[in-house]
Design an enzyme around this catalytic site. Structure first.
Site, PDB file in Angstrom:
ATOM      1  N   GLN A 105       0.674  -1.111   0.103  1.00 20.03           N
ATOM      2  CA  GLN A 105       0.103  -0.048  -0.168  1.00 20.03           C
ATOM      3  C   GLN A 105       0.926   1.233   0.024  1.00 20.03           C
ATOM      4  OE1 GLN A 105      -3.345  -0.523   3.057  1.00 20.03           O
ATOM      5  NE2 GLN A 105      -1.797  -2.258   3.555  1.00 20.03           N
ATOM      6  N   HIS A 123      -1.583   1.607  -3.911  1.00 22.87           N
ATOM      7  CA  HIS A 123      -1.900   3.086  -4.002  1.00 22.87           C
ATOM      8  C   HIS A 123      -0.900   4.154  -4.794  1.00 22.87           C
ATOM      9  CE1 HIS A 123      -4.065   1.916   0.202  1.00 22.87           C
ATOM     10  NE2 HIS A 123      -4.944   1.374  -0.945  1.00 22.87           N
ATOM     11  N   CYS A 131      -1.678  13.364 -15.144  1.00 26.15           N
ATOM     12  CA  CYS A 131      -2.852  14.703 -15.791  1.00 26.15           C
ATOM     13  C   CYS A 131      -3.811  14.338 -14.658  1.00 26.15           C
ATOM     14  CB  CYS A 131      -3.304  14.433 -17.043  1.00 26.15           C
ATOM     15  SG  CYS A 131      -4.515  15.589 -17.567  1.00 26.15           S
ATOM     16  N   CYS A 153      -0.293  19.881 -17.337  1.00 21.85           N
ATOM     17  CA  CYS A 153      -0.346  19.000 -18.334  1.00 21.85           C
ATOM     18  C   CYS A 153      -0.317  19.788 -19.589  1.00 21.85           C
ATOM     19  CB  CYS A 153      -1.436  18.020 -18.253  1.00 21.85           C
ATOM     20  SG  CYS A 153      -1.618  17.000 -19.834  1.00 21.85           S
ATOM     21  N   CYS A 155      -2.312  19.495 -21.850  1.00 22.91           N
ATOM     22  CA  CYS A 155      -3.826  19.977 -22.256  1.00 22.91           C
ATOM     23  C   CYS A 155      -4.516  21.285 -21.405  1.00 22.91           C
ATOM     24  CB  CYS A 155      -4.581  18.635 -21.879  1.00 22.91           C
ATOM     25  SG  CYS A 155      -4.942  18.204 -20.057  1.00 22.91           S
ATOM     26  N   THR A 193       0.614  -3.120   8.861  1.00 25.14           N
ATOM     27  CA  THR A 193      -0.491  -2.409   8.232  1.00 25.14           C
ATOM     28  C   THR A 193      -1.767  -2.116   9.470  1.00 25.14           C
ATOM     29  OG1 THR A 193      -2.423  -2.115   6.627  1.00 25.14           O
ATOM     30  CG2 THR A 193      -1.507  -4.189   7.051  1.00 25.14           C
ATOM     31  N   ASN A 218       3.440  -6.946  13.482  1.00 27.79           N
ATOM     32  CA  ASN A 218       3.057  -5.624  13.676  1.00 27.79           C
ATOM     33  C   ASN A 218       3.116  -5.447  15.550  1.00 27.79           C
ATOM     34  OD1 ASN A 218       1.475  -3.180  14.481  1.00 27.79           O
ATOM     35  ND2 ASN A 218       0.364  -3.525  12.276  1.00 27.79           N
TER      36      ASN A 218
HETATM   37  C1  BJW Z   1       4.668  -0.988  12.353  1.00 26.75           C
HETATM   38  C2  BJW Z   1       5.702  -0.587  12.541  1.00 26.75           C
HETATM   39  C3  BJW Z   1       7.016  -1.239  12.677  1.00 26.75           C
HETATM   40  C4  BJW Z   1       4.339   0.766  13.038  1.00 26.75           C
HETATM   41  N1  BJW Z   1       6.895  -2.350  12.033  1.00 26.75           N
HETATM   42  N2  BJW Z   1       4.631  -2.213  11.905  1.00 26.75           N
HETATM   43  C5  BJW Z   1     -15.588  -0.546   3.053  1.00 26.75           C
HETATM   44  C6  BJW Z   1     -16.046  -0.359   4.508  1.00 26.75           C
HETATM   45  C7  BJW Z   1     -15.583   1.168   4.929  1.00 26.75           C
HETATM   46  C8  BJW Z   1     -15.087   2.185   4.097  1.00 26.75           C
HETATM   47  C9  BJW Z   1     -14.444   1.672   2.656  1.00 26.75           C
HETATM   48  C10 BJW Z   1     -15.032   0.493   2.271  1.00 26.75           C
HETATM   49  N3  BJW Z   1     -14.468   0.610   0.937  1.00 26.75           N
HETATM   50  C11 BJW Z   1     -13.888   1.619   0.627  1.00 26.75           C
HETATM   51  C12 BJW Z   1     -13.900   2.423   1.675  1.00 26.75           C
HETATM   52  C13 BJW Z   1     -13.450   3.748   1.673  1.00 26.75           C
HETATM   53  C14 BJW Z   1     -12.119   4.004   2.065  1.00 26.75           C
HETATM   54  C15 BJW Z   1     -11.620   3.336   3.252  1.00 26.75           C
HETATM   55  O1  BJW Z   1     -11.073   2.440   3.394  1.00 26.75           O
HETATM   56  N4  BJW Z   1     -11.829   4.256   4.323  1.00 26.75           N
HETATM   57  C16 BJW Z   1     -11.416   3.679   5.859  1.00 26.75           C
HETATM   58  C17 BJW Z   1     -10.735   4.584   6.286  1.00 26.75           C
HETATM   59  C18 BJW Z   1     -12.429   3.278   6.517  1.00 26.75           C
HETATM   60  N5  BJW Z   1     -11.408   3.509   0.779  1.00 26.75           N
HETATM   61  C19 BJW Z   1     -11.160   4.112  -0.347  1.00 26.75           C
HETATM   62  O2  BJW Z   1     -11.774   5.080  -0.149  1.00 26.75           O
HETATM   63  C20 BJW Z   1     -10.416   3.494  -1.108  1.00 26.75           C
HETATM   64  N6  BJW Z   1     -11.176   3.636  -2.663  1.00 26.75           N
HETATM   65  C21 BJW Z   1     -12.263   2.853  -2.993  1.00 26.75           C
HETATM   66  O3  BJW Z   1     -12.449   1.608  -2.028  1.00 26.75           O
HETATM   67  O4  BJW Z   1     -12.876   2.984  -3.703  1.00 26.75           O
HETATM   68  C22 BJW Z   1     -14.073   2.247  -4.133  1.00 26.75           C
HETATM   69  C23 BJW Z   1     -14.353   2.726  -5.561  1.00 26.75           C
HETATM   70  C24 BJW Z   1     -14.354   1.777  -6.578  1.00 26.75           C
HETATM   71  C25 BJW Z   1     -14.402   2.161  -8.034  1.00 26.75           C
HETATM   72  C26 BJW Z   1     -14.571   3.525  -8.344  1.00 26.75           C
HETATM   73  C27 BJW Z   1     -14.536   4.622  -7.433  1.00 26.75           C
HETATM   74  C28 BJW Z   1     -14.393   4.007  -6.081  1.00 26.75           C
HETATM   75  C29 BJW Z   1      -9.166   4.034  -1.652  1.00 26.75           C
HETATM   76  C30 BJW Z   1      -8.253   4.082  -0.524  1.00 26.75           C
HETATM   77  C31 BJW Z   1      -6.885   4.853  -0.583  1.00 26.75           C
HETATM   78  C32 BJW Z   1      -6.018   5.041   0.444  1.00 26.75           C
HETATM   79  N7  BJW Z   1      -5.260   6.015   0.218  1.00 26.75           N
HETATM   80  C33 BJW Z   1      -4.117   6.506   1.319  1.00 26.75           C
HETATM   81  C34 BJW Z   1      -3.356   7.610   0.877  1.00 26.75           C
HETATM   82  C35 BJW Z   1      -2.293   7.274  -0.521  1.00 26.75           C
HETATM   83  C36 BJW Z   1      -1.658   8.395  -0.891  1.00 26.75           C
HETATM   84  C37 BJW Z   1      -0.805   8.939   0.141  1.00 26.75           C
HETATM   85  O5  BJW Z   1       0.254   8.467   0.577  1.00 26.75           O
HETATM   86  O6  BJW Z   1      -1.061  10.240   0.239  1.00 26.75           O
HETATM   87  O7  BJW Z   1      -3.047   5.216   1.429  1.00 26.75           O
HETATM   88  S1  BJW Z   1      -4.767   6.640   2.778  1.00 26.75           S
HETATM   89  C38 BJW Z   1      -3.244   5.924   3.541  1.00 26.75           C
HETATM   90  O8  BJW Z   1      -3.806   4.642   4.370  1.00 26.75           O
HETATM   91  C39 BJW Z   1      -2.502   5.387   2.615  1.00 26.75           C
HETATM   92  C40 BJW Z   1      -2.077   3.975   3.023  1.00 26.75           C
HETATM   93  O9  BJW Z   1      -1.825   3.004   2.066  1.00 26.75           O
HETATM   94  C41 BJW Z   1      -3.360   3.313   3.694  1.00 26.75           C
HETATM   95  C42 BJW Z   1      -3.138   2.305   4.769  1.00 26.75           C
HETATM   96  O10 BJW Z   1      -2.282   2.670   5.957  1.00 26.75           O
HETATM   97  P1  BJW Z   1      -1.359   1.690   6.482  1.00 26.75           P
HETATM   98  O11 BJW Z   1      -0.500   1.317   5.426  1.00 26.75           O
HETATM   99  O12 BJW Z   1      -2.249   0.486   7.141  1.00 26.75           O
HETATM  100  O13 BJW Z   1      -0.644   2.573   7.529  1.00 26.75           O
HETATM  101  P2  BJW Z   1      -1.292   3.085   9.157  1.00 26.75           P
HETATM  102  O14 BJW Z   1      -0.571   4.175   9.345  1.00 26.75           O
HETATM  103  O15 BJW Z   1      -2.738   3.017   9.169  1.00 26.75           O
HETATM  104  O16 BJW Z   1      -0.769   1.872  10.044  1.00 26.75           O
HETATM  105  C43 BJW Z   1       0.649   1.631  10.020  1.00 26.75           C
HETATM  106  C44 BJW Z   1       0.657   0.317  11.002  1.00 26.75           C
HETATM  107  O17 BJW Z   1       2.027  -0.126  11.113  1.00 26.75           O
HETATM  108  C45 BJW Z   1       0.110   0.493  12.431  1.00 26.75           C
HETATM  109  O18 BJW Z   1      -0.552  -0.699  12.646  1.00 26.75           O
HETATM  110  C46 BJW Z   1       1.358   0.246  13.295  1.00 26.75           C
HETATM  111  O19 BJW Z   1       1.078  -0.392  14.551  1.00 26.75           O
HETATM  112  C47 BJW Z   1       2.391  -0.282  12.604  1.00 26.75           C
HETATM  113  N8  BJW Z   1       3.704  -0.238  12.686  1.00 26.75           N
HETATM  114  N9  BJW Z   1       5.660   0.763  13.445  1.00 26.75           N
HETATM  115  C48 BJW Z   1       5.662  -3.083  11.697  1.00 26.75           C
HETATM  116  N10 BJW Z   1       8.347  -0.917  12.944  1.00 26.75           N
END
Ligand code: BJW
Length: 257
Positions: A105, A123, A131, A153, A155, A193, A218
Site C-alpha cells: 500500500q 495506492h 494529468c 499537463c 492539455c 498495516t 505488527n
Molecule cells: C509497524 C511498525 C514497525 C508501526 N513494524 N509495523 C468499506 C468499508 C468502509 C470504508 C470503505 C470501504 N471501502 C472503501 C471505503 C472507503 C475508504 C476506506 O477504506 N476508508 C477507511 C478509512 C474506513 N477506501 C477508499 O476510499 C479506497 N477506494 C475505494 O475503495 O474506492 C471504491 C471505488 C471503486 C470504484 C470506483 C470508485 C471508488 C481508496 C483508499 C486509498 C487510500 N489512500 C491512502 C493515501 C495514499 C496516498 C498518500 O500516501 O498520500 O493510502 S490513505 C493511507 O492509508 C495510505 C495507506 O496506504 C493506507 C493504509 O495505511 P497503512 O499502511 O495501514 O498505515 P497506518 O499508518 O494506518 O498503519 C501503520 C501500522 O504500522 C500500524 O498498525 C502500526 O502499529 C504499524 N507499525 N511501526 C511493523 N516498525
C-alpha cells in the site's frame, strides 16, 4: 534458532518453510524504521494533517497548491530515507520461494530501492505524476521543487501525484492481481498495516477464507489480529530477519584452523 517467539512456532515455521506460494501485504509500518512517518498512530502523518483536507480528489480540486506542497514535502523526506532490514528480507524472499508476490500500500518506493523487482502498488507512487483530467500514462517525477504549482499537463489541466485518494478506485489490474494471488496463497503475511483501509484490508481475510495460513507482523493489535493464525509482535525490521533466519539458518562461520 529464532530470536523471536513465534506463536504456534512449529506449525508457522513449517508452513513457511514448505510454502510454494507466498503473498505479502505491506503497509506504512514496514517503512517506520526507515523513518518514514506512518499515517495513523504516534507520529503519524494524519496527526498534523486531516486526510480529508489533503488526500481526496475534492481537496485537490479545492486547493491543488496545498496538496502539492504536502506531497513535495513527503518526496523530500522520503528521498533522505533508506530501506531497512525488513525491505531487504522481502527483496531476498523473491528468490527464496517458488512463487512470491509483494503487494504494497506504500507509495514510498523503498521496496524497489531494496531490490524488490515488481511489487504490486495498490495506492500508486509518490514519485510519479499524471494529468488530473486525461487518463494518460503517469511519468516518473522525483522533483521536490516545482514552480509554479500546480504543474500543468499539455492539455492545460493541473497534474497530480499518481496516488490513490479516498473515494477513488484502485488501479484495476493491480487490484485484480492482488485479489487473485491472495486467493491462491499458501502463506500470507500482513506486515505493518493498520488493516482499516479498504479494499487492501480485505486481502488477508480473503487469503484466510481461501485456506492460507495468515501471519501478522505488527507491534500492535489491529482489527486483523483476531482473524490471523499467528500474530508476531514487534517491529518488522526485527521480526522479518529473525523469521528469515528461522526458516533458513545461515551456515555458522567455519572454525578458524
Ligand atoms: C509497524 C511498525 C514497525 C508501526 N513494524 N509495523 C468499506 C468499508 C468502509 C470504508 C470503505 C470501504 N471501502 C472503501 C471505503 C472507503 C475508504 C476506506 O477504506 N476508508 C477507511 C478509512 C474506513 N477506501 C477508499 O476510499 C479506497 N477506494 C475505494 O475503495 O474506492 C471504491 C471505488 C471503486 C470504484 C470506483 C470508485 C471508488 C481508496 C483508499 C486509498 C487510500 N489512500 C491512502 C493515501 C495514499 C496516498 C498518500 O500516501 O498520500 O493510502 S490513505 C493511507 O492509508 C495510505 C495507506 O496506504 C493506507 C493504509 O495505511 P497503512 O499502511 O495501514 O498505515 P497506518 O499508518 O494506518 O498503519 C501503520 C501500522 O504500522 C500500524 O498498525 C502500526 O502499529 C504499524 N507499525 N511501526 C511493523 N516498525
Amino acid at each position: 534458532m529464532t530470536a523471536i517467539r513465534v506463536p504456534r512456532e512449529e506449525e508457522t515455521l513449517d508452513r513457511l518453510r514448505r510454502a510454494r506460494r507466498v503473498v505479502v501485504l505491506t503497509g506504512a509500518g514496514v517503512s517506520a524504521e526507515s523513518r518514514v512517518p506512518t499515517f495513523r498512530g504516534p507520529g503519524g502523518l494524519w496527526r498534523d494533517f486531516r486526510p480529508e483536507e489533503l488526500a481526496t480528489p475534492e481537496a485537490f480540486a479545492r486547493d491543488p497548491v496545498l496538496v502539492w506542497e504536502w506531497y513535495l514535502w513527503r518526496r523530500g523526506l522520503i528521498g533522505n530515507c533508506e530501506p531497512n532490514a525488513a525491505h531487504r528480507v522481502l527483496a531476498r524472499w523473491e528468490r527464496r520461494f517458488r512463487s512470491f508476490t509483494l503487494i504494497t500500500q506504500n507509495v514510498d518506493g523503498l521496496h524497489q530501492r531494496a531490490g524488490s523487482s515488481a511489487p504490486i502498488e495498490l495506492h500508486g507512487s509518490l514519485f510519479r505524476t499524471r494529468c488530473s483530467r486525461e487518463a494518460g500514462t503517469a511519468r516518473e517525477d522525483r522533483r521536490v521543487r516545482i514552480e509554479p504549482l500546480p504543474p500543468r499537463c499539455a492539455c492545460g489541466a493541473p497534474e497530480r501525484p499518481d496516488v490513490v485518494w479516498f473515494g477513488e478506485g484502485l488501479p484495476l489490474e493491480a487490484l485484480q492481481s492482488a485479489l487473485s494471488l491472495s486467493r491462491s496463497a499458501e502463506v500470507f503475511l500482513a506486515i505493518g498495516t493498520s488493516g482499516i483501509v479498504q479494499p487492501a484490508a480485505s486481502l488477508p481475510r480473503i487469503a484466510a477464507a481461501s485456506g492460507a495460513w495468515v501471519l501478522e507482523v505488527n507491534p500492535e493489535d489491529t482489527p486483523l489480529t483476531a482473524e490471523v493464525n499467528a500474530a508476531l509482535r514487534g517491529p518488522a525490521g526485527v521480526i522479518l530477519p529473525a523469521l528469515d533466519e528461522a526458516i533458513e539458518p545461515r551456515d555458522p562461520p567455519s572454525p578458524t584452523p
